[in-house]
Structures are given as C-alpha cells and as structure tokens.
Design a protein around this motif. Sequence first.
Motif, PDB file in Angstrom:
ATOM      1  N   ARG A   1     -85.349  63.408  -6.562  1.00 26.58           N
ATOM      2  CA  ARG A   1     -84.710  63.458  -7.717  1.00 26.58           C
ATOM      3  C   ARG A   1     -86.588  62.946  -8.931  1.00 26.58           C
ATOM      4  O   ARG A   1     -86.818  62.341  -7.664  1.00 26.58           O
ATOM      5  CB  ARG A   1     -83.793  61.820  -7.657  1.00 26.58           C
ATOM      6  CG  ARG A   1     -83.066  60.988  -8.894  1.00 26.58           C
ATOM      7  CD  ARG A   1     -82.680  60.089  -7.752  1.00 26.58           C
ATOM      8  NE  ARG A   1     -81.507  59.385  -8.990  1.00 26.58           N
ATOM      9  CZ  ARG A   1     -81.195  58.103  -8.820  1.00 26.58           C
ATOM     10  NH1 ARG A   1     -81.031  57.998  -7.316  1.00 26.58           N
ATOM     11  NH2 ARG A   1     -81.254  56.951 -10.120  1.00 26.58           N
ATOM     12  N   PRO A   2     -85.977  63.322  -9.841  1.00 30.04           N
ATOM     13  CA  PRO A   2     -86.627  61.956 -10.380  1.00 30.04           C
ATOM     14  C   PRO A   2     -87.116  60.726 -10.975  1.00 30.04           C
ATOM     15  O   PRO A   2     -86.231  59.641 -10.896  1.00 30.04           O
ATOM     16  CB  PRO A   2     -86.875  62.683 -11.831  1.00 30.04           C
ATOM     17  CG  PRO A   2     -85.294  63.308 -12.015  1.00 30.04           C
ATOM     18  CD  PRO A   2     -84.838  63.213 -10.851  1.00 30.04           C
ATOM     19  N   VAL A   3     -88.171  60.412 -11.762  1.00 31.28           N
ATOM     20  CA  VAL A   3     -88.768  58.785 -11.573  1.00 31.28           C
ATOM     21  C   VAL A   3     -89.637  58.735 -12.984  1.00 31.28           C
ATOM     22  O   VAL A   3     -89.900  59.651 -13.378  1.00 31.28           O
ATOM     23  CB  VAL A   3     -89.266  58.428 -10.985  1.00 31.28           C
ATOM     24  CG1 VAL A   3     -88.992  58.527  -9.202  1.00 31.28           C
ATOM     25  CG2 VAL A   3     -90.907  58.884 -10.224  1.00 31.28           C
ATOM     26  N   VAL A   4     -90.019  57.139 -13.642  1.00 34.73           N
ATOM     27  CA  VAL A   4     -89.751  56.849 -14.140  1.00 34.73           C
ATOM     28  C   VAL A   4     -91.294  55.979 -13.188  1.00 34.73           C
ATOM     29  O   VAL A   4     -90.971  54.830 -12.922  1.00 34.73           O
ATOM     30  CB  VAL A   4     -89.551  56.251 -14.913  1.00 34.73           C
ATOM     31  CG1 VAL A   4     -90.642  55.569 -16.169  1.00 34.73           C
ATOM     32  CG2 VAL A   4     -88.515  56.460 -15.893  1.00 34.73           C
ATOM     33  N   ALA A   5     -92.711  56.424 -13.514  1.00 31.31           N
ATOM     34  CA  ALA A   5     -93.993  55.959 -12.928  1.00 31.31           C
ATOM     35  C   ALA A   5     -94.066  55.136 -14.056  1.00 31.31           C
ATOM     36  O   ALA A   5     -94.664  55.653 -15.139  1.00 31.31           O
ATOM     37  CB  ALA A   5     -94.320  57.229 -12.191  1.00 31.31           C
TER      38      ALA A   5
END
Length: 283
Positions: A94-98
Amino acid sequence: MRHLSTDVDGHAVAAEIDLLEGDTRPPVVFLPGVLTTPKIGALLRAAVPDRSWIGVSLPGHHPGRFGPAGPPSITHESFASPVERILAEIIGDRPVVATGWSLGGFSALALAVHHPKRVVAVASLAGIVRGGVRGITGAIARVARIPVMRHGVRMGLGLAKSMPRLHAFVAKACTAKTSPTIPSGMLAELHAAYRRHDPRSTTAVMASVPDLNITASLRGINVPVWIAAGEHDPIVPVSESRRIAAAIPRATLKIYQKAGHMFFCEWPGVERDFAVWLDAATD
C-alpha cells in the motif's frame, strides 16, 4: 494505537500504528528527527484525525534499537530500507505519504528515492538532503565522526539523560532568537522521551550525518513534495530548504516567518497548512 517491532538485518525497527477502519487513502508515515521519537509528530497527527497514521523510529532510536553487535555502517539507505521493511509488514504494498522532520525529512525523501513505488507524496519539515547541518546539532555531528572524540560525545549525550537543563539548552539552541521560549511542559515531554535512547546508538547516527547526501537523486522524485522551513532556522538554513525545493520537480515551499527549527512550537499554522496540502496531494 498499536505497536510493532521488527528485525531488519539484526536491528529492531519500531512503529506506532493507527490504521483507521474504512480509510482507503494512503496512510501518513511520520519520521522524527534525531534524538526524538515519532511522538513528536503529535501536532500534525491531531490536524488530520481522519487519516491513518504510522510513526516509525529512526535507526538506533527508541523504541527501536541496534542489535547486540552494535551500530552498523550507516548510509542514506539505512534511513529508507528499514522503513520500507516495516511498512511491508504492516500494510503490504500500500502506498504512503512520507512525512518527516529534520533528519526524518531526509528519511522521507530517501524513502521516495529508494522505494518510489511506496511513496505518493512527501512532506519534509526542516529536512535535509545532505549532511551540512549547522548550529549545535551540526557541531555535535562533526565531533561525533572523529573517532577519538566519539566517547566524549557519548558521555555528553548520556549526561543529558539525567540533566534536563542540559537537554533543554540543546533544544533551545535549535530555535530562532526571535521565537518564544519552548513551553516547559513540552521540554519535559521531549526529555522524558530522550532518556530512553541509547547514547552509543544515537552517537553513531549523529556521526553518519555529515556524510549523508541524496542531492543527485532529487530530480528523480516525481510526486508532490511539500518543503516547509523556518525563516531563521539555525540548524537547516532556509537557503538549503529553497535549494531542495528548487531541485525537486513537483515541490512547493512554505517558509514560516521569524521561526527556527522546532516546527511543533515555532511555526504557527503548520498543522493547518499540512492538512490542506495533504488533502490536495492525495485527492
């Protein structure tokens, strides 16, 4: 909120996890600065209570730790790969906001460089991309990388665990001269968290800072990036933040006037600005 610790090449990396039921948007992954913990992101977390949130410790920082063999050789990949490994365990692909502050800002950008499929946006608050930090933090880092001086740095960092005034002196040296004093309650919370770190480990991390550099990779970051900075930051000069923003194709820059390095007490409105940017970046 649940906690997870996982082994990465013999070292423990820890995360604080708050995955909200029904929230299908990319979770925010918060990465703290050196000598702090993910809890320092509480201001930003409170601004986006409807967002899933994962706080990940820096290498060698409580609640994570280095293994029995001691600190490894620390490179820019050391700040990205452990984060990717624990995220894979928590949320799969799942992609994230770093999102990161100070050295955590470096970690967030390094994650985007080394694991681009993981990251859909980056927020770097007073972050760096190379090791030329200034002020008291830069001085400690430069001394720590000299082998004959490293023991003295460890002793100093250890001494600050039992001396709140020494710890407060270092924290206040990161603020702008025009900024209000850090609230005493906040200083107490910072010191309580600081006491749980291992000075040998944090000294090794600080010694690695002068050699970090991902400048050449910035143009390859092709996601929305929010660069936030204090106008009078004594640790990461605002000129450096401008340089970073100019090097990243989709970056925007927000400068907080009369402010220093400590976003959580010197940057009025930062939590609101972060929430607005986050919604726009992940819409």
